[in-house]
Enzyme design. Structure first.
Site, mmCIF file in Angstrom:
data_model
loop_
_atom_site.group_PDB
_atom_site.id
_atom_site.type_symbol
_atom_site.label_atom_id
_atom_site.label_comp_id
_atom_site.label_asym_id
_atom_site.label_seq_id
_atom_site.Cartn_x
_atom_site.Cartn_y
_atom_site.Cartn_z
ATOM 1 N N LYS A 9 -1.969 -9.724 -11.522
ATOM 2 C CA LYS A 9 -0.537 -9.387 -11.401
ATOM 3 C C LYS A 9 -0.314 -8.422 -10.249
ATOM 4 C CE LYS A 9 -0.444 -4.997 -12.931
ATOM 5 N NZ LYS A 9 0.293 -3.827 -12.378
ATOM 6 N N ASN B 182 2.082 -1.524 -6.212
ATOM 7 C CA ASN B 182 1.752 -2.779 -5.533
ATOM 8 C C ASN B 182 2.996 -3.442 -4.962
ATOM 9 O OD1 ASN B 182 -1.288 -3.264 -6.122
ATOM 10 N ND2 ASN B 182 -0.437 -2.550 -8.044
ATOM 11 N N SER C 265 3.407 -1.164 -18.030
ATOM 12 C CA SER C 265 3.597 0.264 -18.288
ATOM 13 C C SER C 265 3.581 1.061 -16.992
ATOM 14 C CB SER C 265 2.491 0.783 -19.215
ATOM 15 O OG SER C 265 1.205 0.494 -18.672
ATOM 16 N N GLU D 142 -3.885 -1.106 -6.163
ATOM 17 C CA GLU D 142 -5.104 -1.817 -6.564
ATOM 18 C C GLU D 142 -5.142 -3.246 -6.037
ATOM 19 O OE1 GLU D 142 -7.873 -0.956 -8.072
ATOM 20 O OE2 GLU D 142 -7.541 0.429 -9.737
ATOM 21 N N ARG E 139 -11.911 15.520 -12.161
ATOM 22 C CA ARG E 139 -12.949 15.959 -11.233
ATOM 23 C C ARG E 139 -12.554 17.243 -10.501
ATOM 24 N NH1 ARG E 139 -16.910 12.854 -9.163
ATOM 25 N NH2 ARG E 139 -15.814 10.954 -9.814
ATOM 26 N N LEU F 67 -2.522 4.630 -3.984
ATOM 27 C CA LEU F 67 -3.418 3.531 -4.329
ATOM 28 C C LEU F 67 -2.625 2.308 -4.778
ATOM 29 C CD1 LEU F 67 -6.327 2.474 -4.966
ATOM 30 C CD2 LEU F 67 -5.921 3.276 -7.300
ATOM 31 N N GLY G 259 -1.324 -3.695 -19.804
ATOM 32 C CA GLY G 259 -0.011 -4.196 -20.175
ATOM 33 C C GLY G 259 1.065 -3.582 -19.306
ATOM 34 N N ALA H 113 3.317 5.136 -15.740
ATOM 35 C CA ALA H 113 2.849 6.419 -16.271
ATOM 36 C C ALA H 113 4.009 7.299 -16.719
ATOM 37 C CB ALA H 113 2.007 7.139 -15.217
ATOM 38 N N SER I 186 6.456 0.105 -9.112
ATOM 39 C CA SER I 186 5.108 -0.449 -9.012
ATOM 40 C C SER I 186 4.546 -0.153 -7.627
ATOM 41 C CB SER I 186 5.143 -1.971 -9.237
ATOM 42 O OG SER I 186 3.957 -2.579 -8.757
#
Length: 331
Positions: free
Chosen positions: A192, A257, A139, A280, A37, A278, A137, A141, A255
């Site tokens: 998860k 999270n 992973s 999630e 964007r 972020l 799955g 980035a 992670s």
């Protein structure tokens, strides 16, 4: 041949994960259109072949950054690498700009907060001409971008399509398994994240590895109960997109999270814990717990995480509540 049918792949989303998947698709021999964007970011990627959110990654010639949605019309399949809570407006725009019949592969891991819809359901509702699929799955980035060995699951309700997409996106470093259970793959990816927040909280509180192991095991039981109630196949929940992703996300500060939960356990408020990134699971926890309650499914860990994020309870109080639950059979 399958390779001819999907010679060009469109990736929607110029963040770290979108760029990493674009690099992976290029390694698999695809031409890639990477849409973002942010026009300035696209111009920078074109000029320097660098990805702003993925330091060290260099875009090969096979990856073409684009800021116009119409550029994606050249693609035979799309990977939607945008957050779950942003997927609705993106699908609306894609439906208006692109032809019908395109496979639309969600790479998001979550449940839409307002509606309780999974990502393939959002695609189907907002872009009825698309063919929804899900890629998920264990992973990160940066691992995918570097070409480190990684395995994922791609699921669609059309088994032949799932197999073909898995074949054309796989490479020597990225192995993609195919499945006809998109709901199971979606549930594993969404749940998860909530468990990773809980694991991070436990470590942030200093409760140690034994506590984390117990929490992950009991949390996975919640994931399985939730998944089976929504029609997920048990094999899927035990696979890469379920157990595999739980193992990765609950054990690494890479992670987002887990890092979010770690900050909560160390005393940060939910707003402070995000740190501008972020997570999630912070959006998924409440709606997952609500959906579970509606079906009579016990998810005490998800309930506790949702209550902490909402500011209804403190982290130590939440843990004390979990430990005070009645003794029962493990099964």
């Amino acid at each position: 041949m399958a390779a001819d049918r999907f010679a060009t792949i469109g990736v929607v989303g110029g963040g770290a994960f979108g760029a990493a998947l674009a690099l992976a698709a290029a390694r698999a021999g695809r031409r890639v259109i990477l849409w973002a964007r942010d026009g300035e970011a696209v111009a920078a990627m074109r000029a320097r072949r660098e990805v702003p959110r993925l330091p060290g990654a260099i875009l090969p010639e096979a990856v073409e950054p684009a800021a116009e949605l119409t550029a994606l019309a050249a693609a035979q399949a799309l990977i939607l690498a945008v957050p779950t809570q942003s997927l609705r407006p993106v699908c609306t725009s894609l439906a208006q700009a692109l032809p019908s019949g395109l496979p639309a592969i969600s790479a998001a891991k979550g449940i839409e907060q307002k509606s309780g819809l999974f990502t393939t359901q959002i695609i189907a509702e907002l872009w009825p001409g698309a063919v929804p699929a899900i890629l998920s799955g264990p992973s990160f980035a940066v691992d995918i971008a570097r070409g480190l060995p990684t395995a994922l699951t791609l699921a669609a309700s059309e088994p032949v399509l799932a197999q073909k997409l898995a074949e054309v996106l796989s490479s020597s470093s990225l192995r993609i398994y195919h499945s006809n259970d998109p709901r199971g793959v979606e549930i594993g990816g969404a749940a998860k994240n909530v468990l990773a927040i809980a694991a991070g909280i436990a470590i942030g509180l200093g409760y140690g590895e034994s506590a984390r192991a117990a929490l992950v095991a009991r949390g996975f039981s919640e994931l399985r109960r939730f998944g089976e109630a929504f029609g997920a196949q048990s094999e899927t929940l035990m696979g890469l997109s379920g157990l595999g992703d739980v193992v990765l996300s609950c054990a690494s500060a890479q992670s987002r999270n887990f890092a979010y939960g770690l900050a909560l356990g160390q005393g940060s408020t939910p707003a402070e814990a995000a740190g501008g990134k972020l997570a999630e699971g912070a959006f998924t926890a409440a709606i997952l717990a609500e959906m579970a309650r509606a079906r009579g499914i016990e998810t005490p860990i998800a309930e506790a995480v949702a209550a902490i994020i909402a500011g209804k309870i403190g982290v130590r109080e939440a843990v004390a509540g979990l430990l005070a639950r009645p003794i029962r059979s493990e099964n």
